[in-house]
Design an enzyme around this catalytic site. Structure first.
Site, PDB file in Angstrom:
ATOM      1  N   HIS A 192     -13.535  42.784  85.656  1.00 22.46           N
ATOM      2  CA  HIS A 192     -12.953  44.101  85.394  1.00 22.46           C
ATOM      3  C   HIS A 192     -13.912  45.234  85.725  1.00 22.46           C
ATOM      4  O   HIS A 192     -13.732  46.366  85.277  1.00 22.46           O
ATOM      5  CB  HIS A 192     -12.460  44.212  83.940  1.00 22.46           C
ATOM      6  CG  HIS A 192     -11.650  43.030  83.509  1.00 22.46           C
ATOM      7  ND1 HIS A 192     -10.436  42.721  84.068  1.00 22.46           N
ATOM      8  CD2 HIS A 192     -11.901  42.059  82.594  1.00 22.46           C
ATOM      9  CE1 HIS A 192      -9.958  41.625  83.510  1.00 22.46           C
ATOM     10  NE2 HIS A 192     -10.831  41.196  82.625  1.00 22.46           N
TER      11      HIS A 192
ATOM     12  N   LYS B 177     -15.559  47.387  88.947  1.00 18.95           N
ATOM     13  CA  LYS B 177     -15.336  47.644  90.369  1.00 18.95           C
ATOM     14  C   LYS B 177     -16.566  47.226  91.172  1.00 18.95           C
ATOM     15  O   LYS B 177     -17.695  47.539  90.803  1.00 18.95           O
ATOM     16  CB  LYS B 177     -15.030  49.129  90.585  1.00 18.95           C
ATOM     17  CG  LYS B 177     -13.761  49.571  89.881  1.00 18.95           C
ATOM     18  CD  LYS B 177     -13.648  51.077  89.819  1.00 18.95           C
ATOM     19  CE  LYS B 177     -12.434  51.491  88.988  1.00 18.95           C
ATOM     20  NZ  LYS B 177     -12.363  52.958  88.794  1.00 18.95           N
TER      21      LYS B 177
ATOM     22  N   GLU C  57      -1.139  45.199  77.509  1.00 21.13           N
ATOM     23  CA  GLU C  57      -0.441  45.747  78.663  1.00 21.13           C
ATOM     24  C   GLU C  57       0.024  44.587  79.537  1.00 21.13           C
ATOM     25  O   GLU C  57      -0.690  43.592  79.696  1.00 21.13           O
ATOM     26  CB  GLU C  57      -1.413  46.643  79.448  1.00 21.13           C
ATOM     27  CG  GLU C  57      -0.821  47.384  80.618  1.00 21.13           C
ATOM     28  CD  GLU C  57      -1.862  48.284  81.260  1.00 21.13           C
ATOM     29  OE1 GLU C  57      -1.976  49.450  80.852  1.00 21.13           O
ATOM     30  OE2 GLU C  57      -2.588  47.804  82.153  1.00 21.13           O
TER      31      GLU C  57
ATOM     32  N   LYS D  63      -5.935  55.855  75.758  1.00 17.95           N
ATOM     33  CA  LYS D  63      -5.035  55.370  76.807  1.00 17.95           C
ATOM     34  C   LYS D  63      -3.577  55.355  76.365  1.00 17.95           C
ATOM     35  O   LYS D  63      -2.676  55.548  77.178  1.00 17.95           O
ATOM     36  CB  LYS D  63      -5.469  53.980  77.251  1.00 17.95           C
ATOM     37  CG  LYS D  63      -6.834  53.932  77.931  1.00 17.95           C
ATOM     38  CD  LYS D  63      -7.119  52.531  78.435  1.00 17.95           C
ATOM     39  CE  LYS D  63      -8.480  52.433  79.109  1.00 17.95           C
ATOM     40  NZ  LYS D  63      -9.593  52.576  78.153  1.00 17.95           N
TER      41      LYS D  63
END
Length: 334
Positions: A219, A221, A184, A100
């Site tokens: 976290h 879906k 992040e 990432k």
């Protein structure tokens, strides 16, 4: 398997001992046990064992699905070195986008906004806390490799970082074989939107619009829908253009998903990551656009050009949203 069958292709499935009664085993033309004596996850991560089955069954191509080895560049490389077609992106692309942090740098170079984040976190906790304060709490602690929410935690202060950092590292190591994590900036009122892209081996890359996956639990879906009804026409154009810019920068082939967060207050989009594989929720896009993504993957791997009848994928100008689609997932927890 349905896609392959409708294309007139025979299918070979693998299964672990625990999955010997699973539906996919009976739906395939042939099915073989893999990873005998191993736990289910270990069995499906057995590259040598899978390729041995492929060789013995005389297969021509491997579709990795959307879990386990589907994002593993070593599996893609080993498949192609065995003389088989890997139905997915190139190993080098997977290696680039699978990290990432590297993917964020690619997006930034392509002119796409990225969420403020740290480099890979060092071993020293004091340094990690200094990096977190530099971003400003609250932050998200995330695994550098892989997806599915593994290793992801919301961190609100220095004390919580000290508590959650080792947990996140252990979870990332168990899931991806790498305990690298980073921080992040957390947007507290965010929408999670992803764009489906598809590229052939002749230089054409198209998008199949977006999916809204904002509704999540832990976290993971829970609800996916297409299109994202809150987007304006201008926002949709901005979002899909950003996804294509990242795909072109990565020289992307086959199916992939570019994920973004939208700040619900400002409307701004920020790149999160690329999933270099087909996703569980791909059927939402299939229903909304009328394009069979798995058939397209197979045809593109065979050399078909997007925009021709052989690929099953129209030119970009002819890809349209013709319906609304919704997918709800059932998940287990302990």
């Amino acid at each position: 398997m349905r896609a392959a069958s409708e294309l007139g292709l025979r299918t070979v499935a693998i299964y672990s001992q625990e999955d010997r009664f699973s539906l996919h085993r009976t739906k395939a033309d042939e099915a073989y046990l893999v990873g005998a004596g191993r736990a289910p996850v270990e069995a499906y991560l057995d590259i040598a064992g899978i390729l041995a089955v492929a060789r013995d069954a005389r297969v021509d191509a491997i579709h990795p699905g959307y879990g386990f080895l589907s994002e593993n560049p070593e599996f893609a490389r080993a498949t192609r070195e065995a003389g088989l077609t890997f139905i997915g992106p190139e190993a080098e692309t997977m290696r680039l986008l699978g990290n990432k942090i590297a993917a964020r740098e690619l997006a930034r170079a392509a002119g796409v906004a990225v969420m403020p984040a740290t480099p890979a976190l060092p071993a020293d906790l004091a340094e990690c806390r200094a990096l977190a304060r530099g971003l400003g709490y609250p932050v998200m602690l995330k695994a550098s490799w892989g997806g599915g929410g593994r290793g992801t935690r919301v961190v609100t202060d220095d004390a919580q970082l000290g508590e959650l950092l080792p947990v996140s590292r252990r979870e990332a190591l168990a899931a991806f074989g790498n305990d690298e994590v980073y921080l992040e900036k957390l947007i507290e009122r965010a929408r999670h939107v992803e764009v489906q892209i598809l590229g052939d081996h002749h230089g054409t890359l198209v998008h199949l619009f977006e999916r809204d996956c904002t509704v999540q639990r832990r976290h993971q879906k829970v609800v996916e829908r297409a299109p994202a009804v809150f987007l304006t026409g201008a926002q949709r154009e901005e979002l899909t253009a950003a996804a294509l810019a990242i795909g072109r920068a990565a020289r992307y082939h086959n199916a992939g998903t570019v994920e973004f967060l939208q700040d619900a207050d400002s409307g701004r989009f920020y790149f999160i990551e690329v999933n270099p594989r087909i996703q569980v929720e791909h059927t939402v896009t299939e229903c909304a656009t009328g394009i069979d993504l798995v058939k397209a993957q197979i045809r593109i791997a065979e050399g078909a050009r997007i925009g021709t009848p052989e690929s099953g994928v129209p030119a970009q100008a002819d890809i349209r949203i013709g319906a609304h689609a919704l997918q709800c997932r059932i998940t287990t927890e302990d």
